[in-house]
Scaffold this active site. Structure first.
Site, short mmCIF file in Angstrom:
data_model
loop_
_atom_site.label_atom_id
_atom_site.label_comp_id
_atom_site.label_asym_id
_atom_site.label_seq_id
_atom_site.Cartn_x
_atom_site.Cartn_y
_atom_site.Cartn_z
N GLU A 80 0.82 -1.22 0.00
CA GLU A 80 0.00 0.00 0.00
C GLU A 80 0.85 1.26 0.00
OE1 GLU A 80 -3.59 2.26 2.40
OE2 GLU A 80 -2.76 0.41 3.25
N ASP A 100 -0.91 -5.18 2.94
CA ASP A 100 -1.46 -4.00 3.61
C ASP A 100 -0.89 -3.99 5.02
OD1 ASP A 100 -2.89 -1.89 4.62
OD2 ASP A 100 -4.83 -2.56 3.83
N ILE A 102 -1.13 -1.84 7.60
CA ILE A 102 -2.15 -1.55 8.61
C ILE A 102 -3.46 -1.33 7.88
CG2 ILE A 102 -2.94 -0.03 10.46
CD1 ILE A 102 -0.11 0.73 11.07
N ASP A 103 -4.33 -2.31 7.90
CA ASP A 103 -5.67 -2.10 7.35
C ASP A 103 -6.54 -1.58 8.48
OD1 ASP A 103 -7.69 -2.27 5.27
OD2 ASP A 103 -8.60 -3.75 6.60
N THR A 105 -6.25 2.15 9.07
CA THR A 105 -5.36 3.21 9.56
C THR A 105 -6.13 4.26 10.36
OG1 THR A 105 -3.75 2.91 7.79
CG2 THR A 105 -3.75 5.04 8.88
N ASP A 230 -6.34 -4.75 0.08
CA ASP A 230 -7.46 -4.98 0.99
C ASP A 230 -8.17 -6.30 0.70
OD1 ASP A 230 -7.39 -2.35 2.29
OD2 ASP A 230 -8.13 -1.56 0.39
#
Length: 289
Positions: A80, A100, A102-103, A105, A230
């Site tokens: 990402e 990803d 930190i999905d 954020t 995602d």
């Protein structure tokens, strides 16, 4: 000379080893996020005022990619934050990690606990396995193609609900907040509410919402504007839990299209696809050539 069958068996064994490394890496990244959760975050924006990033997003992505690249130097990576920094988002036939860091954020910034690390893996443009680690609850979701889906070692099974009037649906708002987009978004929710669904929820993490579908806690999920990082890991987990992941047009999932419908049953997935109006986003691979 090895037969094609022997080569396939070798590859599948090799990907199993890759998944074990992905699990270790996700857990390590989760520890970093848990520690950062306690402290004040340095926040900046990317494509819009609500498209947020922190120093921890970048740190964790660097940690994941450097760890995996050390072991698999010939593999490709889609992340990402590296994509946001200008790297091309291109899915080829090469073994590719889709990350990803930190999905959720925005959740992370506000200390709302729906935050996850997501690591997907594709070969020949086909998803092979997915690992999603819910950092705060320490729930580890895993799936490898043909081997089932699990949370902390317990096998997952999607809901078999086909009746929309008994369904719990999850969605996300997305980064576009212009009046025309918000009108479509609210119209989509209104159409589903008119079908008398039990409820619609927004939890702020696409990967964890999709894991709720895989676990049977929710019956379906739809969204426009999410990214391949995602979707990648979660798509494998839902499929291996017996669920369906399709494009919002009703056709096969296109990982780069930035849109998805996921459901426990075919009937529910296609009902939602038929009911919702499209919100157009630029493809993830728009700059790949």
């Amino acid at each position: 000379m090895a037969s094609s069958e022997e080569n396939e068996m070798y590859s599948k064994k090799q990907w199993e080893g890759c998944m074990e490394i992905a699990v270790q890496t996700a857990r390590t990244a989760g520890q970093v996020i848990r520690e950062a959760f306690k402290h004040e975050k340095e926040v900046s924006t990317k494509s819009s005022p609500v498209d947020l990033v922190t120093e921890t997003d970048r740190l964790v992505e660097d940690l994941i990619i450097s760890s995996l690249r050390e072991k698999y130097p010939s593999h490709r990576f889609i992340g990402e934050e590296s994509s946001a920094a200008g790297e091309k988002c291109l899915l080829t036939d090469s073994p590719t990690w889709i990350i990803d860091p930190i999905d959720g954020t925005c959740n992370f910034i506000h200390s709302f606990p729906m935050v996850a690390v997501s690591i997907g893996f594709a070969v020949n443009k086909e998803l092979e396995f997915g690992v999603i680690y819910h950092c705060l609850d320490e729930n580890l979701y895993t799936a490898r193609k043909g081997h089932g889906a699990f949370c902390n070692g317990i096998q997952l099974q999607v809901s078999k609900e086909t009746d929309m009037s008994k369904a719990l649906i999850l969605t996300e708002i997305g980064a576009k907040r212009d009046p025309a987009t918000l009108k479509i978004f609210s119209g989509n929710m209104e159409r589903l509410l008119k079908a008398q669904v039990h409820g619609i929820r927004v939890i702020g993490s696409a990967t964890l919402a999709l894991c709720q579908v895989a676990s049977g806690a929710a019956d379906a999920y739809y969204q426009f504007g999410l990214h391949c990082w995602d979707i990648a890991a979660a798509a494998v987990i839902i499929r291996e839990a017996g669920g369906n992941v399709i494009d919002t047009s009703g056709g096969p999932l296109d990982l780069m299209s930035r849109r998805i419908v996921a459901a426990g049953t075919v009937e529910m997935a296609h009902y939602i696809a038929q009911e919702i109006q499209t919100i157009t986003y630029e493809r993830d691979d728009h700059n790949a050539n």
